[in-house]
Design a protein around this motif. Structure first.
Motif, short mmCIF file in Angstrom:
data_model
loop_
_atom_site.label_atom_id
_atom_site.label_comp_id
_atom_site.label_asym_id
_atom_site.label_seq_id
_atom_site.Cartn_x
_atom_site.Cartn_y
_atom_site.Cartn_z
N PHE A 382 -66.11 -1.37 5.23
CA PHE A 382 -65.70 -2.79 5.58
C PHE A 382 -64.92 -3.15 6.94
CE2 PHE A 382 -65.00 -0.82 1.56
CZ PHE A 382 -65.76 -1.71 0.34
N PRO A 383 -64.98 -4.37 7.19
CA PRO A 383 -64.47 -4.41 7.76
C PRO A 383 -62.80 -3.77 7.99
CG PRO A 383 -64.74 -6.73 6.98
CD PRO A 383 -64.90 -5.60 5.74
N VAL A 384 -62.25 -3.53 9.54
CA VAL A 384 -61.46 -2.97 9.53
C VAL A 384 -60.02 -3.59 9.07
CG1 VAL A 384 -59.32 -2.16 11.07
CG2 VAL A 384 -61.73 -1.82 11.50
N LEU A 385 -59.73 -2.84 8.36
CA LEU A 385 -57.96 -2.46 7.68
C LEU A 385 -57.39 -2.57 7.77
CD1 LEU A 385 -59.20 -3.36 4.17
CD2 LEU A 385 -57.41 -1.44 4.00
N VAL A 386 -55.68 -3.72 8.07
CA VAL A 386 -54.65 -3.02 8.34
C VAL A 386 -53.20 -3.20 7.41
CG1 VAL A 386 -53.26 -4.48 10.26
CG2 VAL A 386 -55.85 -4.34 10.61
N GLU A 387 -52.75 -2.25 8.01
CA GLU A 387 -51.87 -2.28 7.18
C GLU A 387 -50.04 -2.24 8.25
OE1 GLU A 387 -51.47 0.97 3.51
OE2 GLU A 387 -53.95 1.14 5.14
N GLN A 388 -49.39 -3.00 7.90
CA GLN A 388 -48.29 -3.59 9.49
C GLN A 388 -46.41 -2.16 8.18
OE1 GLN A 388 -48.89 -6.96 10.30
NE2 GLN A 388 -49.51 -6.39 12.24
N ASP A 389 -46.09 -2.70 9.40
CA ASP A 389 -44.74 -2.17 9.11
C ASP A 389 -44.70 -1.06 8.86
OD1 ASP A 389 -43.79 -4.46 9.84
OD2 ASP A 389 -43.61 -5.19 7.49
#
Ligand SMILES: Nc1ncnc2c1ncn2[C@@H]1O[C@H](COP(=O)(O)OP(=O)(O)O)[C@@H](O)[C@H]1O
Ligand SMILES: N[C@@H](CC(=O)OP(=O)(O)O)C(=O)O
Length: 807
Positions: A382-389
């Protein structure tokens, strides 16, 4: 040779600078010293602001220039009362700042190179100012611009040091210079083209380390505003304490992962030369501080806890991952090419999770997607998955000492406190254990982990008090009177307050003495908002105090428990409503391991429930409970003597505050029924209120009166009946007692006449008494007696519960 570095807080004001001069004075010229100085206080931040505002065409930059000027001139005025001629050299630098920012404003261009020129002014000014002061002490001192000694590449903003060239220059300078004290600005250096560069924010430590390593100094002393590297950031964990000894590797981990005291690159040059680092407090120089070296010493299994806020997790995943050759190598090549520091790393068969700084996410996301574009197109990944905070919290320890146990304790502590764990990983060095958590949980997580690994009870408690009636007021009064012990020693703080009209919160703790004023300035009370705010504040060891008699408030307990918040209540409603609700509350509180104390539900501050629990928990069996649990009814029957009417006696009890405003609440017996019911349930019996047998002594007509006045009217119509009750008892040498009883699974409440042989015969005034006949206390039952009603004793009962929760 010693190298001393004084941070921005150590030269932040005239008093601090004098303090630093004393430290140097006490050195007594025993050692030659290179003294590295940071910019005054928050000057670097303000300089950056000047540049950025000018670049954005915002004239406010002039305001910051003026602020910087005022700040420095104030220090100069205080330190040099007879104005000195060196002021002109400082003014020259400030004029340069103004001209430079003016041109940025006009051309609207701000390169990293220009920003370095601006930022360099802070250290140039502070070190010179400090040099002038130290000269006054009569020491032979020189000032040297570090730009002439430390050489870097041209990566402005965070330049890379050319160690070999810099060492040579430093060694040469100190070999030809004989003055015992050399003052140098930290943070700044120069490029091969002699342009100013800086070593990255916090880089003065690094300047000092390079100089220490070049000169093979005996020690590098970092002087700051705390007494060493602490077990956790002291601004977040009040209980944090200085770590006496640290290995280099532990210090690297702690500082890399968030402990701001030392700038991480600092350690490399000094480790290479095995130079010890001493972190000391400028404002308390006699304290030991932290020594960092590799000498063997006693160590706890956990050394410290760091937290990195505002982190981003990126995930690369896909079922095709196992078939991709060298995917790890390719990933790390991208990371190293982009100079991304990975602070968290965990893998599974199908995914890799990386923790990086938020500011780096866009750049690295695109680069990884490009690197694996073919695999993404073929749907292997999958394309890179981003999780913030997110935050990364790390427990740093010694791998030889049970890291598996440390990780288990870490996991249990976080989950017990309702902190969501996104992922958990051993770091490669196996010296630390990291958890990825939400930003909103970082303070709580740091505090609870610190409590688990470093603190012995009592633990600090954060209170939220609902209901500032008679009991609530007394409670605040007690807390205020016992301030030294409760607030200073046990760190019990009130963080939120409400009555039916307003609510008030303070994250740093409410000044309980002024609760009234604070509450008046609060927001309109809404129960759900009060509860929401407690959740939002997300403080560790939070406890909700229910000092109301409200059913709505009693219904909020479960919502508090599930968020890890304890409840201490004098409100009987929750535990005397349906058995199912009672059991459920107990179950939830136990599951979330939060305190749920209700001592004051029965007999105010008397230890009735805790004694019962202790008996049962230690394996005793209850045969009989007999009690007088209504102080008001007891007062009334003790004062209902010949010559007085019953209604007069009730009025007097009401006037003296012994009864509820409507005395029927006491006289109907419902309150006593609730109390015995709670005791029965604490014994493990699933009884309902309707199962308690009750023989009412109050005529039904009185109970049903429309209001309190007509109740008194009705009561006076029954004087003969009450008089007869009294006389009959008196004639038999007995007294009237309103008793509750629990025996063989049955409970009842009734007015009884008892003789002198009964232990309750002598009960005075408004006292309560309870008798436990148990397997162990059979012949001589256990009796608890004393004042069992009133705000004073109820509040002190609540306070004992709070103290119990802190243990
Ligand atoms: N684990 C820790 N131990 C000590 N201080 C810490 C820790 N984590 C964060 N800090 C913060 O670091 C501050 C010192 O760093 P800094 O402000 O850069 O000082 P200086 O101005 O002396 O360079 C302390 O005031 C403290 O608030
Ligand atoms: N003044 C610079 C360099 C420095 O190291 O400062 P301090 O020692 O106050 O952290 C900065 O603020 O980044």
């Amino acid at each position: 040779m010693k190298v001393l570095k004084f941070g921005g807080t150590s030269v932040g004001n005239p008093h601090a600078i004098e303090q630093v001069c004393d430290i140097i004075k006490n050195n007594n010229l025993q050692d030659r010293c290179a003294i590295i100085v940071s910019a005054v206080g928050n000057t670097t931040d303000m300089l950056v602001k000047c540049g950025q505002l000018a670049y954005h065409k915002n004239e406010k930059y002039r305001y910051f220039i003026e602020e910087i000027e005022i700040q420095h001139l104030n220090i100069i005025r205080a330190l040099f009362p007879s104005q000195s001629n060196f002021i002109s050299s400082i003014k020259k630098r400030l004029n340069f700042l103004e001209i430079f920012c003016d041109s940025i404003f006009h051309v609207m261009e701000l390169s990293k190179r220009s920003l370095d020129r601006i930022m360099s002014l802070g250290e140039l000014i502070s070190s010179y100012l400090f040099y002038e002061k130290i000269k006054e002490y009569g020491f032979k001192t020189i000032w040297k611009d570090s730009q002439e000694l430390i050489v870097t590449d041209e990566r402005y903003g965070c330049a890379q040091v050319d160690i070999i060239k810099s060492y040579k220059k430093i060694q040469y300078f100190f070999s030809i210079e004989s003055a015992p004290y050399a003052i140098l600005p930290g943070f700044i250096a120069s490029s091969p083209r002699k342009e100013v560069t800086t070593l990255g924010r916090g880089g003065s430590d690094y300047s000092a380390a390079i100089i220490a390593a070049a000169l093979k100094a005996e020690v590098l002393e970092i002087w700051t505003d705390v007494s060493g590297i602490m077990t956790a950031d002291p601004r977040i964990v009040l209980q944090a304490f200085p770590i006496e000894n640290l290995f280099y590797e532990e210090a690297i981990e702690l500082s890399n992962l968030g402990a701001k005291v030392i700038y991480p690159p600092t350690l490399h040059p000094v480790i290479e030369k095995q130079i010890p680092i001493l972190v000391k407090n400028t404002f308390s120089p006699s304290e030991k501080g932290t020594r960092i070296n590799n000498a063997p010493c006693f160590k706890h299994s956990v050394t410290g806890i760091s937290v990195k806020k505002n982190m981003t997790m990126i995930t690369l995943k896909g079922i095709g991952m196992i078939n991709i050759l060298n995917y790890l190598k390719r990933l790390f090549t991208v990371l190293s090419r982009e100079k991304i520091q990975v602070l968290f790393f965990s893998t599974s068969e199908h995914s890799i999770l990386l923790g990086i700084e938020e500011s780096e996410v866009m750049q690295i996301k695109n680069s990884i997607n490009n690197e694996f574009s073919q695999e993404i197109d073929k749907k292997y990944l999958f394309p890179v998955l981003v999780e913030q905070d997110l935050s990364i919290i790390t427990v740093i320890g010694d791998k030889t000492k049970n890291m598996h146990r440390t990780s288990a304790r870490m996991f249990i502590t976080l989950s017990k406190n309702n902190i969501y764990i996104r992922d958990l990983a051993y770091n490669v060095s196996k010296k630390n254990m990291s958890a990825v958590i939400k930003n909103s949980d970082f303070k709580k997580a740091l505090n609870v982990l610190h409590e688990t690994f470093f603190e012995i009870p009592p633990k600090p408690i954060n209170l939220f008090v609902a209901g500032i009636g008679k009991v609530g007021r007394k409670l605040l009064e007690h807390i205020s009177i016992q301030k030294t012990y409760l607030i200073k020693e046990l760190q019990i703080q009130v963080m939120g307050l409400c009555n039916s009209k307003t609510m008030y919160f303070e994250e740093q703790g409410i000044d309980v003495k002024n609760w009234k004023k604070n509450l008046e300035s609060g927001n309109r009370m809404r129960l759900h908002r009060f509860i929401e705010k407690i959740h939002l504040m997300n403080m560790h060891n939070s406890i909700f105090i229910d000092a109301t008699d409200s059913q709505d408030v009693a219904r909020t307990y479960d919502k508090l428990f599930v968020k890890g918040i304890g409840v201490i209540t004098c409100n009987k409603i929750a535990c005397s409503s349906s058995y199912k609700d009672y059991k459920n509350l107990k179950k939830i509180a136990r599951y979330f391991k939060v305190p749920f104390f209700l001592e004051t539900n029965v007999g105010a501050g008397l230890p009735i429930i805790s004694t019962l629990n202790d008996l049962l928990n230690s394996g005793d069996k209850i045969h009989l409970i007999e009690a007088v649990l209504s102080g008001s009814i007891n007062f009334i029957f003790n004062h209902f003597k010949s010559g007085r009417t019953f209604s007069e006696t009730v009025r007097e009890a009401q006037k003296r505050g012994y009864t509820e405003p409507d005395p029927r609440i006491d006289l109907s017996g419902i309150d006593v029924m609730r109390k015995i019911l709670i005791l029965v349930r604490e014994c493990g019996d699933s009884m309902e209120l309707s199962q308690i047998r009750q023989k009412p002594f109050l005529p039904e007509e009185c109970v049903k009166a429309n209001n309190v006045e007509s109740f008194y009217e009705k009561l006076s119509q029954y004087e003969n009946y009450f008089g007869r009750l009294r006389e009959e008892a008196k004639n038999k040498g007995k007294k009237l007692r309103f008793m509750a009883k629990y025996e063989k699974g049955n409970a009842n409440v009734e007015l009884k006449s008892i003789g002198p042989e009964h232990p309750f015969y002598q009960l005075e005034g408004d006292d309560n008494i309870i008798l436990y006949k148990t397997q162990r206390y059979y012949e001589q039952p256990l009796i608890i007696k004393g004042a069992g009603a009133g705000a004073e004793v109820t509040a002190s009962g609540i306070l004992s519960d709070i103290i119990k929760a802190s243990r």
